[in-house]
Scaffold this active site. Structure first.
Site, PDB file in Angstrom:
ATOM      1  CG  ASP A  69      -2.030   0.831   1.051  1.00 54.13           C
ATOM      2  OD1 ASP A  69      -2.586   1.014  -0.391  1.00 54.13           O
ATOM      3  OD2 ASP A  69      -2.475   1.997   2.103  1.00 54.13           O
ATOM      4  CB  SER A  70       2.826   2.749  -1.808  1.00 50.54           C
ATOM      5  OG  SER A  70       2.161   2.582  -3.330  1.00 50.54           O
ATOM      6  CG  PHE A 152       1.954   3.816 -11.954  1.00 48.75           C
ATOM      7  CD1 PHE A 152       0.892   3.959 -11.602  1.00 48.75           C
ATOM      8  CD2 PHE A 152       3.139   3.444 -12.333  1.00 48.75           C
ATOM      9  CE1 PHE A 152       1.490   3.918  -9.656  1.00 48.75           C
ATOM     10  CE2 PHE A 152       3.661   2.853 -10.744  1.00 48.75           C
ATOM     11  CZ  PHE A 152       2.567   2.365  -9.499  1.00 48.75           C
ATOM     12  N   GLY A 153       0.511   7.129 -11.814  1.00 45.01           N
ATOM     13  CA  GLY A 153       0.212   8.691 -10.641  1.00 45.01           C
ATOM     14  C   GLY A 153       0.744   9.466 -10.297  1.00 45.01           C
ATOM     15  CG  ASP A 155       5.676   8.423 -10.591  1.00 42.69           C
ATOM     16  OD1 ASP A 155       5.411   8.040  -9.298  1.00 42.69           O
ATOM     17  OD2 ASP A 155       6.293   7.159 -11.581  1.00 42.69           O
ATOM     18  NE  ARG A 181       4.631  -0.221  -5.350  1.00 43.56           N
ATOM     19  CZ  ARG A 181       3.872   0.771  -6.077  1.00 43.56           C
ATOM     20  NH1 ARG A 181       5.386   1.571  -7.135  1.00 43.56           N
ATOM     21  NH2 ARG A 181       3.104   1.866  -5.863  1.00 43.56           N
TER      22      ARG A 181
END
Length: 197
Positions: A69-70, A152-153, A155, A181
């Site tokens: 979970d990040s 993604f996200g 970034d 991660r």
């Protein structure tokens, strides 16, 4: 130990990162491909949610499970979006929606410090009493204008001053070496090697 591990995510970007980091050692299977019903993320921290996801995937598949979970924690927003990073702009929100909300929330704010946080949990089976838990933290700051086409996200808005680049401007190899991660996975690999001696 079974070399097959179910990764408790439906996020293809995350699965690709895990495969790059762990693919030589393990056969990683997506919980989506194994038709695992997603766990309800009712925890209040990254660790709690990762543990819920790992136990859920292990229970439904009978395989060892790895979950993370990040998310992004922004100082000026009291740690938000935090555990709600993937759905910051609402359930089903796209990366674009989440980034737009983040930039809007920080309008006029001078303190742009933030960090990505990752809690990685590995369970050997669903009722594992001693899961392996590793964490990683990647500091940076939020910029208003997106830069870069990788990742993604969040970034494209996560700027690392020491590199003068956003996370989305890094190659996958660079990102895996530096990211939250990547740090958590490196710690997990070391821990796993010790336990499997």
């Amino acid at each position: 130990m079974n070399s097959k591990i179910v990764v408790a995510t439906g996020n293809r970007g995350k699965l690709a990162e895990f495969s790059q980091l762990l693919g030589e050692r393990f056969e990683l299977l997506s919980q989506k491909d194994l038709k695992v019903d997603e766990a309800e993320e009712t925890g209040l921290s990254f660790v709690e949610n990762a543990l819920l996801k790992a136990r859920n995937a292990a229970a439904q598949t009978g395989l060892p499970a790895l979950a993370d979970d990040s998310g992004l924690c922004v100082n000026a927003l009291n740690g938000a979006p935090g555990i709600y990073s993937a759905r910051y702009a609402g359930n089903g929100a796209s990366d674009t929606d989440n980034n737009a909300k983040l930039v809007e929330k920080l309008a006029g704010e001078n303190n742009r410090r933030a960090h990505f946080h990752c809690a990685l949990v590995f369970v050997r089976h669903a009722t594992d009493p001693a899961p392996i838990i590793c964490e990683g933290r990647w500091p940076g700051e939020i910029i208003d204008t997106a830069r870069g086409g990788n990742g993604f996200g969040y970034d494209p808005h996560f700027y690392v001053a020491a590199l003068d680049k956003t996370a989305a401007e890094l190659s996958p190899e660079e990102k895996n070496r530096l990211s939250h991660r990547g740090q958590a996975v490196a710690a997990f690999v070391e821990r796993f090697k010790e336990e499997m001696r």
